[in-house]
Design an enzyme around this catalytic site. Structure first.
Site, PDB file in Angstrom:
ATOM      1  N   MET A  30       1.118  -0.902   0.102  1.00 41.32           N
ATOM      2  CA  MET A  30      -0.024  -0.383   0.145  1.00 41.32           C
ATOM      3  C   MET A  30       0.665   1.288   0.239  1.00 41.32           C
ATOM      4  O   MET A  30       0.681   2.178  -0.031  1.00 41.32           O
ATOM      5  CB  MET A  30      -0.922  -0.220   1.185  1.00 41.32           C
ATOM      6  CG  MET A  30      -2.187  -1.134   0.848  1.00 41.32           C
ATOM      7  SD  MET A  30      -3.455  -1.202   1.627  1.00 41.32           S
ATOM      8  CE  MET A  30      -3.375  -0.826   3.630  1.00 41.32           C
ATOM      9  N   HIS A  34       8.938   1.743   3.319  1.00 41.36           N
ATOM     10  CA  HIS A  34      10.231   0.805   4.592  1.00 41.36           C
ATOM     11  C   HIS A  34      10.940   0.222   4.480  1.00 41.36           C
ATOM     12  O   HIS A  34      10.736  -0.698   2.973  1.00 41.36           O
ATOM     13  CB  HIS A  34       9.681   0.962   5.789  1.00 41.36           C
ATOM     14  CG  HIS A  34       8.137  -0.302   6.248  1.00 41.36           C
ATOM     15  ND1 HIS A  34       8.794  -0.974   5.951  1.00 41.36           N
ATOM     16  CD2 HIS A  34       6.992  -0.075   6.773  1.00 41.36           C
ATOM     17  CE1 HIS A  34       7.211  -1.872   6.363  1.00 41.36           C
ATOM     18  NE2 HIS A  34       6.744  -1.145   6.588  1.00 41.36           N
ATOM     19  N   HIS A  37       9.723  -3.651   3.323  1.00 42.28           N
ATOM     20  CA  HIS A  37       9.033  -3.644   1.999  1.00 42.28           C
ATOM     21  C   HIS A  37       9.872  -4.065   1.286  1.00 42.28           C
ATOM     22  O   HIS A  37      10.264  -4.935   0.146  1.00 42.28           O
ATOM     23  CB  HIS A  37       8.042  -2.465   1.432  1.00 42.28           C
ATOM     24  CG  HIS A  37       7.046  -2.053   2.193  1.00 42.28           C
ATOM     25  ND1 HIS A  37       6.976  -0.693   2.802  1.00 42.28           N
ATOM     26  CD2 HIS A  37       4.994  -2.257   2.448  1.00 42.28           C
ATOM     27  CE1 HIS A  37       5.321  -0.702   3.426  1.00 42.28           C
ATOM     28  NE2 HIS A  37       4.867  -1.312   3.254  1.00 42.28           N
ATOM     29  N   LYS A 149       5.097 -10.680   9.011  1.00 38.30           N
ATOM     30  CA  LYS A 149       4.136  -9.259   9.735  1.00 38.30           C
ATOM     31  C   LYS A 149       3.318  -9.288   9.836  1.00 38.30           C
ATOM     32  O   LYS A 149       2.682  -9.618  10.895  1.00 38.30           O
ATOM     33  CB  LYS A 149       5.087  -7.870  10.092  1.00 38.30           C
ATOM     34  CG  LYS A 149       4.625  -6.914  10.055  1.00 38.30           C
ATOM     35  CD  LYS A 149       4.708  -6.197  10.992  1.00 38.30           C
ATOM     36  CE  LYS A 149       4.100  -4.891  11.416  1.00 38.30           C
ATOM     37  NZ  LYS A 149       2.390  -4.740  11.426  1.00 38.30           N
ATOM     38  N   ASP A 150       2.298 -10.101   9.112  1.00 38.60           N
ATOM     39  CA  ASP A 150       0.815  -9.649   8.314  1.00 38.60           C
ATOM     40  C   ASP A 150       0.451 -11.420   8.427  1.00 38.60           C
ATOM     41  O   ASP A 150       0.654 -11.796   7.614  1.00 38.60           O
ATOM     42  CB  ASP A 150       0.877  -9.293   7.917  1.00 38.60           C
ATOM     43  CG  ASP A 150       1.395  -7.397   7.798  1.00 38.60           C
ATOM     44  OD1 ASP A 150       0.464  -6.575   8.351  1.00 38.60           O
ATOM     45  OD2 ASP A 150       1.860  -6.832   6.876  1.00 38.60           O
ATOM     46  N   GLN A 153      -2.030 -12.676   7.264  1.00 44.84           N
ATOM     47  CA  GLN A 153      -2.281 -12.317   5.724  1.00 44.84           C
ATOM     48  C   GLN A 153      -1.733 -12.805   4.589  1.00 44.84           C
ATOM     49  O   GLN A 153      -2.672 -13.318   4.240  1.00 44.84           O
ATOM     50  CB  GLN A 153      -1.937 -10.645   5.636  1.00 44.84           C
ATOM     51  CG  GLN A 153      -2.072 -10.348   3.632  1.00 44.84           C
ATOM     52  CD  GLN A 153      -1.875  -8.725   4.140  1.00 44.84           C
ATOM     53  OE1 GLN A 153      -2.356  -8.308   4.280  1.00 44.84           O
ATOM     54  NE2 GLN A 153      -0.394  -8.235   3.843  1.00 44.84           N
ATOM     55  N   ARG A 187       1.718   2.521   9.681  1.00 49.44           N
ATOM     56  CA  ARG A 187       1.463   2.923  10.462  1.00 49.44           C
ATOM     57  C   ARG A 187       2.335   3.361  12.148  1.00 49.44           C
ATOM     58  O   ARG A 187       1.298   4.829  12.779  1.00 49.44           O
ATOM     59  CB  ARG A 187       0.328   2.040  10.985  1.00 49.44           C
ATOM     60  CG  ARG A 187      -0.938   1.748  10.139  1.00 49.44           C
ATOM     61  CD  ARG A 187      -1.474   1.019  10.847  1.00 49.44           C
ATOM     62  NE  ARG A 187      -3.237   0.793   9.621  1.00 49.44           N
ATOM     63  CZ  ARG A 187      -3.186   0.566   8.692  1.00 49.44           C
ATOM     64  NH1 ARG A 187      -2.849  -1.170   9.134  1.00 49.44           N
ATOM     65  NH2 ARG A 187      -4.051   0.565   7.949  1.00 49.44           N
TER      66      ARG A 187
HETATM   67  P1  AMP Z   1       1.442  -3.146   3.754  1.00 50.69           P
HETATM   68  O1  AMP Z   1       1.984  -1.936   2.386  1.00 50.69           O
HETATM   69  O2  AMP Z   1       1.318  -2.497   4.935  1.00 50.69           O
HETATM   70  O3  AMP Z   1       0.266  -3.645   3.012  1.00 50.69           O
HETATM   71  O4  AMP Z   1       2.452  -4.230   3.412  1.00 50.69           O
HETATM   72  C1  AMP Z   1       2.712  -4.783   2.496  1.00 50.69           C
HETATM   73  C2  AMP Z   1       4.025  -5.965   2.659  1.00 50.69           C
HETATM   74  O5  AMP Z   1       5.108  -5.452   3.203  1.00 50.69           O
HETATM   75  C3  AMP Z   1       3.130  -6.932   3.351  1.00 50.69           C
HETATM   76  O6  AMP Z   1       3.215  -8.610   2.478  1.00 50.69           O
HETATM   77  C4  AMP Z   1       3.199  -6.703   4.610  1.00 50.69           C
HETATM   78  O7  AMP Z   1       3.402  -7.678   4.970  1.00 50.69           O
HETATM   79  C5  AMP Z   1       4.690  -6.487   4.254  1.00 50.69           C
HETATM   80  N1  AMP Z   1       6.366  -6.011   5.258  1.00 50.69           N
HETATM   81  C6  AMP Z   1       5.237  -4.820   6.149  1.00 50.69           C
HETATM   82  N2  AMP Z   1       5.757  -4.621   6.874  1.00 50.69           N
HETATM   83  C7  AMP Z   1       6.919  -5.269   7.084  1.00 50.69           C
HETATM   84  C8  AMP Z   1       8.407  -5.636   7.393  1.00 50.69           C
HETATM   85  N3  AMP Z   1       8.023  -4.860   8.856  1.00 50.69           N
HETATM   86  N4  AMP Z   1       8.729  -6.711   7.752  1.00 50.69           N
HETATM   87  C9  AMP Z   1       8.756  -7.298   6.463  1.00 50.69           C
HETATM   88  N5  AMP Z   1       6.950  -7.513   5.798  1.00 50.69           N
HETATM   89  C10 AMP Z   1       6.359  -6.570   5.857  1.00 50.69           C
END
Ligand code: AMP
Length: 282
Positions: A30, A34, A37, A149-150, A153, A187
């Site tokens: 999304m 960081h 990602h 982390k998720d 999901q 977040r």
């Molecule tokens: P998001 O943008 O939050 O939807 O996350 C996109 C992808 O990045 C998802 O597969 C998350 O699980 C992964 N992600 C988010 N934070 C981390 C993290 N700290 N370490 C590894 N992967 C992450």
């Protein structure tokens, strides 16, 4: 690196990559990127010929009153970061490209979505599964890189990929953390300085729980008590759930006999954070 905002142009580029015999790696995000990602993109880059990252703040995975409107949007910064780690294509469609007028179709994975995040956010995983089904149909990836982390999901999408017989593999990737243990998350930017300090308690609780497991504790009620005790020590933290579950089904267990996950969801101020740690007999 190329940028795509239409489904048709993204599909044309995918077709060209396929014609050259390239394997396709996909990192759905999304945005507000960081290092978590970027670690997914780096891994995709080492294992696939053509790496696509999507940046799409998916409206259907936010519930009413959640942070959809204020979720950070910074596409220029994100694309510069993606380019640096060698992503070949960023797909950043407008909402109406992903949800045509009158859209009705929903993909739901009710079993593994039911508890934890699904209980706290009842429409969340159907939104995630629906948008990922669409993204997978556009990008046609061989391998999809997702963060542990998720954890829930990952399990929802693994189940969806199996059930829909999708020709792709979900690759779960390690959680990237700040030096004090806090899992990186878009977040985290919502946290004030004092909340940011308080947010360390999530990892402290998980680490204490894993320590207790390594010391021989196998009873989930005892391990859960460790989580609760550490979380209770942080006045800014209001736990939503904190427990130990089966790492694959995410169902409750009484004793750790196979791979397990300590999972926590905690409000720190107005921000709800989640984290987990996997551990098991092997
Ligand atoms: P998001 O943008 O939050 O939807 O996350 C996109 C992808 O990045 C998802 O597969 C998350 O699980 C992964 N992600 C988010 N934070 C981390 C993290 N700290 N370490 C590894 N992967 C992450």
């Amino acid at each position: 690196m190329r940028m795509f905002d239409s489904v048709a142009s993204m599909r044309t580029a995918i077709r060209a990559a396929r014609q050259e015999g390239h394997t396709i790696g996909f990192v759905p995000t999304m945005g507000a990127l960081h290092d978590g990602h970027l670690s997914l993109a780096r891994r995709a880059r080492t294992e696939c010929d053509f790496v696509v990252m999507s940046v799409f703040v998916n409206p259907t995975q936010f519930g009413p009153g959640e942070d959809f409107a204020r979720y950070p949007r910074q596409l220029n910064r994100d694309s510069a970061m993606a380019q640096k780690v060698g992503v070949h294509a960023v797909f950043a469609p407008p909402p109406d490209a992903m949800y045509p007028a009158g859209a009705q179709t929903v993909v739901s994975v009710p079993g593994v979505s039911a508890r934890w995040e699904g209980a706290a956010r009842p429409t969340h995983f159907a939104g995630v599964a629906t948008v990922c089904a669409k993204l997978f149909s556009i990008v046609e990836p061989d391998r999809v890189y997702m963060g542990l982390k998720d954890l829930q999901q990952v399990r929802v999408l693994q189940r969806m990929a199996t059930d829909l017989i999708l020709p792709l593999k979900i690759i779960p990737c390690e959680t990237v953390r700040e030096p004090d243990g806090l899992a990186m998350s878009s977040r985290n930017a919502y946290l004030s300085e004092v909340e940011r300090t308080g947010a360390r308690v999530l990892y402290q609780a998980l680490a204490a729980c894993e320590h207790e497991f390594r010391a021989g504790e196998r009873s989930v009620s005892a391990l859960e008590a460790v989580l609760q005790r550490v979380l209770a020590g942080e006045p800014l933290a209001r736990p939503d759930y904190a427990t130990v579950v089966d790492a694959v089904t995410l169902e409750p267990i009484d004793t750790v006999e196979a791979q397990a996950a300590a999972i926590v969801a905690v409000r720190v101020g107005a921000t709800r954070l989640i984290d987990n740690l996997l551990f098991g007999p092997n």
